[in-house]
Design an enzyme around this catalytic site. Structure first.
Site, short mmCIF file in Angstrom:
data_model
loop_
_atom_site.label_atom_id
_atom_site.label_comp_id
_atom_site.label_asym_id
_atom_site.label_seq_id
_atom_site.Cartn_x
_atom_site.Cartn_y
_atom_site.Cartn_z
N SER A 145 0.92 -1.11 0.06
CA SER A 145 -0.13 -0.01 0.11
C SER A 145 0.96 1.27 0.14
O SER A 145 2.00 1.11 0.52
CB SER A 145 -1.04 -0.06 1.10
OG SER A 145 -1.66 1.35 1.50
N TYR A 158 -2.08 -0.62 10.55
CA TYR A 158 -2.23 -0.97 9.09
C TYR A 158 -0.76 -0.44 8.32
O TYR A 158 -0.59 -1.29 7.53
CB TYR A 158 -3.47 -0.55 8.35
CG TYR A 158 -3.54 -0.63 7.02
CD1 TYR A 158 -3.81 -1.51 6.41
CD2 TYR A 158 -3.11 0.51 6.19
CE1 TYR A 158 -3.97 -1.82 4.98
CE2 TYR A 158 -3.39 0.22 4.78
CZ TYR A 158 -3.88 -0.93 4.44
OH TYR A 158 -4.00 -1.20 2.92
#
Length: 263
Positions: A145, A158
């Site tokens: 990501s 995350y």
């Protein structure tokens, strides 16, 4: 973008019941790959598998499995071996995020996120990597990501898990440099999937929303090129912002991420 046939190969795709995983399955099957679809929601996997077999005349195998459970990687490898299936491509896509102050997050949700985003990726990669490397046509794709490129206040765990995925994958690409194995980390920004429904906050959306098809096309373009890079950031705007975060002093990148994420 180069077009490549995957006929005669099998791709294992995790998180295949929706979003990016579903799109990876569609594009790989469209190019002739047999696909193994792994996620928890068997009904969705069965529906997708039936569609892919009907539309592309490939084999599509749905396997319901909770990859956050320890030992899932070895269990999946053993199940496929029992079915006589060899694997040429592994796409580690399963994962989730959450938004909010770390001290207010549910401890079990944090632990599950780490088990899935980090533990499952590591276990599956280790379980299948020797098989991928030995085949001569092998490919490993790990979905990271843009959150991997700087600390992410309000999405602290995350972002840290995706930084792990990026670092692990780039290291494995270096270790595999003398072989035919293609190893790639792909880092999308926000994608129009169910991801943000699970996150539970629109504040987590930073930047232009891409489609799953955009991200998978960028992955294929990098994977199928003359020389596969160890990592790619999907989308020009995301590449610019990730580069800026890397070049900026750490405290400035941290402050900017905090403002963007509402922390």
């Amino acid at each position: 973008m180069p077009t490549m046939s995957y006929q005669g190969t099998t791709a294992v795709i995790t998180g295949a019941s929706s979003g990016l995983g579903e799109e990876f399955a569609r594009q790989w099957a469209e190019r002739g790959a047999d696909v193994v679809l792994v996620a928890r929601r068997l009904d969705r996997l069965e529906t997708l598998a039936a569609e892919l077999e009907r539309r592309h005349s490939v084999s599509a195998t749905p396997i319901a499995m909770d990859l956050a459970e320890p030992g899932a990687g070895a269990a999946l490898r053993e199940e496929l071996a029992a079915r006589g299936r060899s694997v040429q491509t592994l796409i580690n896509n399963a994962g989730f995020g959450s938004h909010g102050a770390f001290a207010e997050q549910d401890p079990e949700q944090i632990a599950r996120m780490i088990r899935l985003n980090v533990g499952a990726v590591t276990e599956l990669t280790r379980a299948f990597l020797p098989q991928l490397a030995a085949d001569g046509r092998g490919a490993l794709v790990n979905v990271a990501s843009t959150a991997a490129y700087q600390p992410t206040p309000a999405m602290a765990v995350y972002g840290a898990t995706k930084a792990f995925v990026l670092s692990l994958t780039e290291a494995l690409a270096h270790e595999s440099r003398g072989s035919a194995l293609r190893v790639l980390a792909v880092s999308p920004g926000p994608v129009a999937t169910e991801f943000f429904d699970v996150v539970g906050s629109r504040k987590a959306i930073v930047g232009r929303m891409a489609t799953a098809a955009d991200v998978v096309a960028a992955t294929r373009s990098a994977l199928e090129g003359h020389r596969t890079p160890s990592s790619v950031i999907a989308g020009l705007g995301n590449r610019v912002s990730a580069t800026a975060a890397r070049l900026a002093p750490r405290r400035i990148a941290l402050a900017a991420a905090g403002r963007a994420l509402g922390a």
